[in-house]
Design an enzyme around this catalytic site. Structure first.
Site, PDB file in Angstrom:
ATOM      1  N   ARG A   1       1.041  -1.266  -0.072  1.00 37.84           N
ATOM      2  CA  ARG A   1       0.067   0.035   0.083  1.00 37.84           C
ATOM      3  C   ARG A   1       1.042   1.128   0.130  1.00 37.84           C
ATOM      4  O   ARG A   1       1.604   1.622   1.073  1.00 37.84           O
ATOM      5  CB  ARG A   1      -0.831  -0.125   1.265  1.00 37.84           C
ATOM      6  CG  ARG A   1      -1.526   1.339   1.277  1.00 37.84           C
ATOM      7  CD  ARG A   1      -2.923   1.330   2.372  1.00 37.84           C
ATOM      8  NE  ARG A   1      -3.953   0.667   1.894  1.00 37.84           N
ATOM      9  CZ  ARG A   1      -5.230   0.541   2.288  1.00 37.84           C
ATOM     10  NH1 ARG A   1      -5.294   1.146   3.567  1.00 37.84           N
ATOM     11  NH2 ARG A   1      -6.027  -0.124   1.774  1.00 37.84           N
TER      12      ARG A   1
ATOM     13  N   HIS B   1      -7.353   0.512  -6.460  1.00 40.69           N
ATOM     14  CA  HIS B   1      -7.517  -0.341  -5.342  1.00 40.69           C
ATOM     15  C   HIS B   1      -8.155  -1.741  -5.837  1.00 40.69           C
ATOM     16  O   HIS B   1      -9.458  -1.906  -5.483  1.00 40.69           O
ATOM     17  CB  HIS B   1      -8.274   0.385  -4.424  1.00 40.69           C
ATOM     18  CG  HIS B   1      -8.409  -0.199  -2.784  1.00 40.69           C
ATOM     19  ND1 HIS B   1      -7.551  -1.267  -2.556  1.00 40.69           N
ATOM     20  CD2 HIS B   1      -9.012   0.190  -1.625  1.00 40.69           C
ATOM     21  CE1 HIS B   1      -7.855  -1.493  -1.222  1.00 40.69           C
ATOM     22  NE2 HIS B   1      -8.615  -0.649  -0.984  1.00 40.69           N
TER      23      HIS B   1
ATOM     24  N   GLN C   1     -10.342  -4.327  -3.560  1.00 37.93           N
ATOM     25  CA  GLN C   1     -11.550  -3.772  -2.927  1.00 37.93           C
ATOM     26  C   GLN C   1     -12.472  -4.123  -4.103  1.00 37.93           C
ATOM     27  O   GLN C   1     -13.650  -4.437  -3.694  1.00 37.93           O
ATOM     28  CB  GLN C   1     -11.181  -2.203  -2.860  1.00 37.93           C
ATOM     29  CG  GLN C   1     -12.513  -1.754  -2.548  1.00 37.93           C
ATOM     30  CD  GLN C   1     -12.828  -1.990  -0.885  1.00 37.93           C
ATOM     31  OE1 GLN C   1     -12.003  -1.928   0.069  1.00 37.93           O
ATOM     32  NE2 GLN C   1     -13.961  -2.578  -0.806  1.00 37.93           N
TER      33      GLN C   1
ATOM     34  N   ASP D   1     -17.304   7.092  -1.883  1.00 43.96           N
ATOM     35  CA  ASP D   1     -15.900   6.722  -1.151  1.00 43.96           C
ATOM     36  C   ASP D   1     -15.836   8.136  -0.177  1.00 43.96           C
ATOM     37  O   ASP D   1     -16.517   9.103  -0.691  1.00 43.96           O
ATOM     38  CB  ASP D   1     -15.013   6.533  -1.666  1.00 43.96           C
ATOM     39  CG  ASP D   1     -13.520   5.980  -0.793  1.00 43.96           C
ATOM     40  OD1 ASP D   1     -13.671   5.794   0.320  1.00 43.96           O
ATOM     41  OD2 ASP D   1     -12.463   5.951  -1.643  1.00 43.96           O
TER      42      ASP D   1
ATOM     43  N   CYS E   1     -16.451   1.316   0.322  1.00 39.22           N
ATOM     44  CA  CYS E   1     -14.948   0.511   0.599  1.00 39.22           C
ATOM     45  C   CYS E   1     -14.797   0.753   2.287  1.00 39.22           C
ATOM     46  O   CYS E   1     -14.105   0.021   2.723  1.00 39.22           O
ATOM     47  CB  CYS E   1     -14.009   1.133  -0.357  1.00 39.22           C
ATOM     48  SG  CYS E   1     -13.594   2.535   0.081  1.00 39.22           S
TER      49      CYS E   1
ATOM     50  N   ARG F   1     -13.395  -8.998   1.719  1.00 36.82           N
ATOM     51  CA  ARG F   1     -11.947  -8.976   1.394  1.00 36.82           C
ATOM     52  C   ARG F   1     -11.148 -10.047   1.815  1.00 36.82           C
ATOM     53  O   ARG F   1     -10.349 -10.371   0.990  1.00 36.82           O
ATOM     54  CB  ARG F   1     -11.627  -7.764   2.102  1.00 36.82           C
ATOM     55  CG  ARG F   1     -12.144  -6.236   1.708  1.00 36.82           C
ATOM     56  CD  ARG F   1     -11.667  -5.559   0.576  1.00 36.82           C
ATOM     57  NE  ARG F   1     -10.179  -5.606   0.482  1.00 36.82           N
ATOM     58  CZ  ARG F   1      -9.661  -4.481   0.806  1.00 36.82           C
ATOM     59  NH1 ARG F   1     -10.272  -3.528   1.512  1.00 36.82           N
ATOM     60  NH2 ARG F   1      -8.182  -4.556   0.845  1.00 36.82           N
TER      61      ARG F   1
END
Ligand code: CP
Ligand code: NVA
Length: 311
Positions: free
Chosen positions: A109, A136, A139, A225, A265, A293
């Site tokens: 990340r 991402h 996700q 988001d 998310c 996830r």
């Protein structure tokens, strides 16, 4: 044992994988989830080591990768910028050489996509994007798995993206090209999609709307988001003003299809990008989305480490 693969597969952005590969991963995720839910041990990755490098904060990504690796019989090592040499200027290429000689797979990340690409180019083992400024992919792997669990195939459906054209939005747009669905995007002026940055082949699978209500109209899935992503904190005050009219609220959910789902998310800011009555309401599947996830990434780890298996 780390093995020297001259050309490992990576998952750096969503369209690194084909539709057929995703269909396989979803089938595996379903099976792996079933085993986990019925307390069946499944340890295909014993003796395998995942290194997780975090240059930004995380709850879900760290937890799902670390728990997932352990549940598959392997182990996970957490590194961050603060207390490793990564924060003291060691070249990313050197770090990739060393880390990939001591592990079997790496999750990163970080900030710019270019950093993870440079790491991957120097890695002997698969590299997985755990979020960059641009993408991402893990996700959206979980999100589409969640959509399919609730509603079946996403092909031909309409997803409404309300808010910032950020890493999660870009990844939805790539997924639309892979799966053949449409995204209705509504951002405030000045925050529109940049197709090149989003890594798109074209503009056929999305449409931009200045009015978020129009974007949500008739949608099968409404998603949003945070208004300020990690790394953009200096713009927070300006963004609070600019995004004020881009909140997903009950009125917006009412113009979507009656059986539309809501996804986020997480982490979420109730009262900013989403009203509490929506995220905590009956159309919201955010907890399934977060849990998935774990299952989806376990399928991804298995695939990148041992390839296709029967089961
Ligand atoms: N959705 C997500 O990636 O959450 P974290 O930032 O907690 O990992
Ligand atoms: N767009 C958000 C997602 C967090 C999981 C960010 O990058 O901060």
């Amino acid at each position: 044992m780390a093995k020297a693969d001259p050309a490992p597969r990576h998952f750096l952005q969503f369209n690194d994988f084909s539709r057929a590969e995703f269909d396989y991963l979803f089938a595996r995720a379903r099976w792996i989830k079933g085993q986990f839910k019925s307390y069946q041990q499944y340890w295909p990755l014993s003796d395998r080591t995942l290194v997780m490098i975090f240059e930004k904060a995380s709850t879900r990504t760290r937890l799902s990768f670390e728990a997932g690796m352990q549940q598959l019989g392997g182990s996970a090592i957490y590194l961050n910028t603060r207390d490793s040499q990564l924060g003291r200027g060691e070249p990313v290429e050197d770090a990739a050489q060393v880390i990939s000689r001591m592990s079997d797979i790496v999750m990163i990340r970080t900030f710019e996509q270019e950093i993870i690409e440079r790491f991957a180019a120097n890695s002997r083992v698969p590299v997985v994007n755990g979020l960059t400024n641009e993408y991402h992919p893990c996700q959206i792997l979980a999100d589409i798995f969640t959509y399919i669990e609730h509603r079946g195939s996403i092909e031909g459906r309409t997803v409404a993206w309300i808010g910032d054209s950020n890493n999660v939005c870009n990844t939805w747009l790539q997924a639309a090209e892979v799966f053949g669905f449409n995204v209705h995007v509504s951002t405030p002026p000045g925050y529109e999609v940049e197709p090149e940055r989003a890594g798109l082949y074209g503009t056929d699978h999305y449409e931009e709307f200045s009015d978020p209500m129009e974007a949500a109209s008739g949608a099968d899935l409404v998603t949003t988001d945070v208004w300020t992503s990690m790394g953009f904190e200096a713009e927070n005050e300006e963004r609070l003003r600019d995004f004020e009219d881009w909140q997903v609220d009950a009125e917006m959910m009412q113009v979507a299809k009656p059986d539309a789902l809501f996804m986020h998310c997480l982490p979420a800011h109730r009262g900013e990008e989403v009203a509490a009555e929506v995220i905590d309401g009956p159309q919201s599947v955010v907890w399934d989305e977060a849990e998935n996830r774990l299952h989806a990434q376990k399928a991804l780890l298995e695939y990148l480490l041992i390839g296709r298996v029967n089961g």
